[in-house]
Scaffold this active site. Structure first.
Site, PDB file in Angstrom:
ATOM      1  NE  ARG A   1      -2.786  -1.322   3.509  1.00 18.97           N
ATOM      2  CZ  ARG A   1      -1.538  -0.937   4.161  1.00 18.97           C
ATOM      3  NH1 ARG A   1      -1.945   0.296   4.256  1.00 18.97           N
ATOM      4  NH2 ARG A   1      -0.329  -1.587   5.465  1.00 18.97           N
TER       5      ARG A   1
ATOM      6  CE  LYS B   1      -6.121  -3.249   5.772  1.00 17.45           C
ATOM      7  NZ  LYS B   1      -6.467  -4.774   5.724  1.00 17.45           N
TER       8      LYS B   1
ATOM      9  CG  HIS C   1      -6.287  -3.972  10.678  1.00 14.95           C
ATOM     10  ND1 HIS C   1      -4.623  -3.501  10.386  1.00 14.95           N
ATOM     11  CD2 HIS C   1      -6.449  -4.979   9.713  1.00 14.95           C
ATOM     12  CE1 HIS C   1      -3.888  -3.926   9.471  1.00 14.95           C
ATOM     13  NE2 HIS C   1      -5.028  -5.093   9.277  1.00 14.95           N
TER      14      HIS C   1
ATOM     15  CB  SER D   1       0.874  -5.431   7.698  1.00 14.80           C
ATOM     16  OG  SER D   1       1.297  -5.868   6.171  1.00 14.80           O
TER      17      SER D   1
ATOM     18  CE  LYS E   1      -4.047  -7.900  11.017  1.00 11.61           C
ATOM     19  NZ  LYS E   1      -3.278  -7.726  10.465  1.00 11.61           N
ATOM     20  CB  THR E   2      -3.861 -14.244   7.358  1.00 12.72           C
ATOM     21  OG1 THR E   2      -4.044 -12.817   7.244  1.00 12.72           O
ATOM     22  CG2 THR E   2      -4.512 -15.249   6.646  1.00 12.72           C
TER      23      THR E   2
ATOM     24  CG  ASP F   1      -6.760  -7.641   7.169  1.00 13.38           C
ATOM     25  OD1 ASP F   1      -5.804  -7.687   7.739  1.00 13.38           O
ATOM     26  OD2 ASP F   1      -7.300  -6.151   6.135  1.00 13.38           O
TER      27      ASP F   1
ATOM     28  NE  ARG G   1      -0.140  -9.090   1.232  1.00  6.44           N
ATOM     29  CZ  ARG G   1      -1.078  -8.655   3.000  1.00  6.44           C
ATOM     30  NH1 ARG G   1      -1.418  -9.243   3.452  1.00  6.44           N
ATOM     31  NH2 ARG G   1       0.253  -8.178   3.652  1.00  6.44           N
TER      32      ARG G   1
HETATM   33  N1  ATP Z   1       5.156 -17.805  15.539  1.00 11.89           N
HETATM   34  C1  ATP Z   1       4.416 -17.258  13.958  1.00 11.89           C
HETATM   35  N2  ATP Z   1       3.130 -17.040  13.839  1.00 11.89           N
HETATM   36  C2  ATP Z   1       2.440 -15.993  13.080  1.00 11.89           C
HETATM   37  N3  ATP Z   1       2.896 -15.652  12.399  1.00 11.89           N
HETATM   38  C3  ATP Z   1       4.012 -16.429  11.516  1.00 11.89           C
HETATM   39  C4  ATP Z   1       5.473 -17.045  12.747  1.00 11.89           C
HETATM   40  N4  ATP Z   1       6.267 -17.343  12.853  1.00 11.89           N
HETATM   41  C5  ATP Z   1       6.286 -16.618  11.514  1.00 11.89           C
HETATM   42  N5  ATP Z   1       4.652 -16.202  10.710  1.00 11.89           N
HETATM   43  C6  ATP Z   1       4.929 -16.004   9.309  1.00 11.89           C
HETATM   44  O1  ATP Z   1       4.225 -15.031   9.316  1.00 11.89           O
HETATM   45  C7  ATP Z   1       3.347 -13.725   8.789  1.00 11.89           C
HETATM   46  C8  ATP Z   1       1.994 -13.646   9.152  1.00 11.89           C
HETATM   47  O2  ATP Z   1       1.509 -13.043   8.179  1.00 11.89           O
HETATM   48  P1  ATP Z   1      -0.235 -12.907   8.060  1.00 11.89           P
HETATM   49  O3  ATP Z   1      -0.903 -12.908   7.095  1.00 11.89           O
HETATM   50  O4  ATP Z   1      -0.892 -13.942   8.802  1.00 11.89           O
HETATM   51  O5  ATP Z   1      -0.216 -12.090   8.483  1.00 11.89           O
HETATM   52  P2  ATP Z   1      -1.331 -10.627   9.275  1.00 11.89           P
HETATM   53  O6  ATP Z   1      -1.857 -10.227  10.333  1.00 11.89           O
HETATM   54  O7  ATP Z   1      -3.158 -10.963   8.125  1.00 11.89           O
HETATM   55  O8  ATP Z   1      -0.806  -9.271   7.932  1.00 11.89           O
HETATM   56  P3  ATP Z   1      -1.773  -8.512   6.741  1.00 11.89           P
HETATM   57  O9  ATP Z   1      -2.991  -7.318   8.423  1.00 11.89           O
HETATM   58  O10 ATP Z   1      -1.254  -7.552   6.265  1.00 11.89           O
HETATM   59  O11 ATP Z   1      -3.016  -9.631   6.524  1.00 11.89           O
HETATM   60  C9  ATP Z   1       3.889 -15.219   7.795  1.00 11.89           C
HETATM   61  O12 ATP Z   1       4.265 -15.166   6.609  1.00 11.89           O
HETATM   62  C10 ATP Z   1       3.973 -16.241   8.767  1.00 11.89           C
HETATM   63  O13 ATP Z   1       4.064 -17.510   7.771  1.00 11.89           O
HETATM   64  O1  OAA Z   2      -3.209  -3.974   3.000  1.00  9.97           O
HETATM   65  C1  OAA Z   2      -3.153  -4.511   3.003  1.00  9.97           C
HETATM   66  O2  OAA Z   2      -1.566  -3.861   2.186  1.00  9.97           O
HETATM   67  C2  OAA Z   2      -2.313  -5.880   3.433  1.00  9.97           C
HETATM   68  C3  OAA Z   2      -2.893  -5.545   4.751  1.00  9.97           C
HETATM   69  O3  OAA Z   2      -3.876  -6.106   4.775  1.00  9.97           O
HETATM   70  C4  OAA Z   2      -2.791  -5.004   5.496  1.00  9.97           C
HETATM   71  O4  OAA Z   2      -0.965  -3.843   5.305  1.00  9.97           O
HETATM   72  O5  OAA Z   2      -2.547  -4.727   6.927  1.00  9.97           O
HETATM   73 MN    MN Z   3      -4.991  -5.936   7.236  1.00 10.52          MN
END
Ligand code: ATP
Ligand code: OAA
Ligand code: MN
Length: 536
Positions: free
Chosen positions: A61, A201, A220, A238, A242-243, A257, A322
């Site tokens: 972003r 977003k 979020h 990020s 979360k995911t 998310d 992604r």
């Molecule tokens: N202990 C852990 N717990 C969670 N994730 C981990 C851990 N160790 C490594 N990772 C890695 O960290 C990343 C977490 O990314 P995730 O997509 O869950 O983030 P997010 O909070 O959903 O972010 P966004 O809001 O950007 O989508 C993944 O690539 C995952 O493989």
């Molecule tokens: O929107 C994006 O680029 C990915 C995301 O979920 C975040 O940054 O929170």
């Molecule tokens: Mn997000």
């Protein structure tokens, strides 16, 4: 205008003043959008049937290029210290220039919904220049049924033209990239970037503005639900997990998310997920990995090997690779997108300083302190050879998406936690055994085991110690987890180094929190981490 596809006969794109000599394709499904994306050379097929696209220059972003229209309605409600303003006249010029730019283009239209709560939903029309963007947003938002589609009246409209170039002198933008948000007319214009995440977003930003006035807390966070109907939400910036952590085979996935928390419980804003894929493995994240090996998923900036299979270890284009897929690509996903009031609230952080414990119990005041702080740490790309992490404080775990002052969101959350008696936890998915460069990332398995104990209630019954720096309660022993990692100091070879790093981090929290001091009461102030007198 030449048109194909299904739409409400009374709602063409000229309702927003768009006309084109090209073809307008309404509400195409995945197969038709695949054909369009490939015909137009926007994307390729992987060996397993996913669609893969590259975004060029923008692989994430562009928060610095996001602007909110400052008009009489938004003026008193928007947190202008955090949101850059443009005038209604600048927005009008930009909208006219978007219309002119679209006038000879083929366009793709998706009529979708933000918000799984029938009373609070935001019908959103997304008009895109790229077919693959149309599939992306169709995967991410809630897809109305055919009858609903024929009666669909958009409340919000997003126009996404990556080939548009903004002009700072003319539009008030910073660069040629622009994300312009008119909260009053509910229009978002995205130009000069192909990063698909901007679209999702934008819907989030709009709901973050609209919902607090209806007494609903926008968040979020990801969410899932146990077999007994107990819901959990996972806040975090990020990359904090979360995911990854919400996809749990023993629980029903609500969403990954963006959610709202209202009088009837929590509800997803979306109908799909947007997962990070860097180093994604079938072993650590089987459910998410499986979504990348099938028809319908959109991969963004993922490199394919010679056989056309995704190579998730290749971060050549970006570390922020992604995949975007509909919720039902995860086997145990919710069909309704709704769940009860959360029993547990998890705040995720990826502490690259290796100071924070893998899990801690928070009092409601500590939860408020950490919610307003919104801490995580970023690590520089390894290829640059930088080993020093950088602390990030992003209030409400999502400052770039929050039009209102953090105290509005904070007060709503505080009331909801008190009303429903939710238990709050801080979980560090970041580094253990030292900071980034020395230690290693917390094993996902350990994080999952600790979360399981928190969510099934067993963790509450164990013995806790008080963390010397942060004042929160940390479990001493948890079945199935190596006790050493529960005490981060014990995992560092250099204890004095740990104490120095901890003191530095506490200092960063204190400096960051200064701007909130006049907005919170003594109880929340009292939940701040303690500066240590002296190390040792
Ligand atoms: N202990 C852990 N717990 C969670 N994730 C981990 C851990 N160790 C490594 N990772 C890695 O960290 C990343 C977490 O990314 P995730 O997509 O869950 O983030 P997010 O909070 O959903 O972010 P966004 O809001 O950007 O989508 C993944 O690539 C995952 O493989
Ligand atoms: O929107 C994006 O680029 C990915 C995301 O979920 C975040 O940054 O929170
Ligand atoms: Mn997000």
């Amino acid at each position: 205008m030449s048109e194909v596809g299904t739409r409400n006969p009374a709602c063409a794109i000229d309702r927003i003043g768009l006309k084109t000599s090209g073809v307008v394709r309404y509400n195409f499904g995945a197969a038709a959008l695949y054909e369009e994306s490939i015909r137009r050379n926007e994307a390729r097929l992987t060996a397993h049937g996913a669609l893969v696209a590259e975004t060029g220059q923008h692989t994430g972003r562009s928060p610095k290029d996001k602007f909110v229209v400052r008009d009489a309605a938004t003026e008193p409600h928007v947190w202008w210290d955090n949101n850059k303003a443009i005038s209604p006249a600048q927005f009008e010029t930009l909208l006219a220039d978007f219309r002119a730019h679209a006038a000879d283009k083929d366009l793709y239209v998706q009529d979708l919904v933000g918000g799984a709560d029938a009373e609070l939903k935001l019908p959103t029309r997304v008009i895109t220049e790229f077919a693959w963007h149309s599939l992306f947003i169709r995967n991410l938002l809630i897809r109305p049924g055919k009858t609903e589609l024929e009666q669909f009246v958009p409340e919000m409209t997003i126009i996404d033209l990556p080939s548009f170039r903004a002009d700072p002198a003319r539009h008030g933008s910073r660069t040629e990239t622009v994300i312009a948000v008119d909260l009053t007319r509910k229009i978002v214009l995205i130009g000069g970037t192909s990063y698909a995440g901007e679209m999702k977003k934008s819907v989030f930003t709009m709901l973050n503005y609209l919902l607090p006035e209806k007494g609903v807390m926008p968040m979020h966070c990801s969410a899932n639900e146990g077999a007994g109907g107990d819901a959990a939400i996972f806040f975090g910036l990020s990359g904090t997990g979360k995911t990854t952590l919400s996809a749990d085979p023993s629980r029903t996935l609500i969403g990954d998310d963006e959610h709202g928390w209202g009088p009837h419980g929590i509800f997803n804003f979306e109908g799909g997920c947007y997962a990070k894929t860097i180093k994604l493995s079938a072993e650590a994240e089987p459910e998410i990995f499986a979504t990348t090996q099938r028809f319908g998923t959109v991969l963004e900036n993922v490199i394919l090997d010679a056989d056309g299979a995704p190579d998730f270890n290749d971060g050549r284009l970006t570390e922020n690779t992604r995949c975007a897929y509909p919720l039902d690509f995860i086997p145990n996903a919710s069909k309704t997108g709704r769940a009860s009031h959360p029993k547990n609230i998890i705040m995720l952080t990826a502490d690259a300083f290796g100071v924070m414990p893998p899990i801690a119990r928070l009092t409601p005041a500590q939860a408020m302190y950490h919610f307003l702080s919104g801490y995580t740490a970023k690590v520089a790309g390894t290829e640059k050879g930088v080993t020093e992490p950088e602390a990030t404080f992003s209030t409400c775990f999502g400052a770039p998406f929050m039009p209102r002052h953090p105290s509005e969101y904070g007060n709503l959350l505080r009331e909801l936690i008190a009303l429903h008696g939710a238990d709050c936890w801080l979980v560090n998915t970041g580094w253990t055994g030292g900071a980034y460069g020395t230690g290693k990332r917390m094993p996902i398995k350990a994080t999952r085991a600790l979360l399981a104990a928190a969510l099934d209630g067993s963790l509450k019954a164990t013995e806790f110690r008080t963390d010397a720096n942060f004042g929160f309660e940390v479990p001493v022993a948890v079945p199935g987890v190596d006790s050493a990692i529960l005490d981060p100091r014990s995992t560092w070879a250099d204890k004095a180094g740990y104490d120095r790093q901890a003191a530095r981090l506490v200092g960063m929290f204190a400096v960051n929190f200064e701007k909130f001091e006049s907005h919170v009461d003594a109880v929340v102030l009292g939940a701040a981490p303690r500066m240590q007198e002296a190390a040792e």
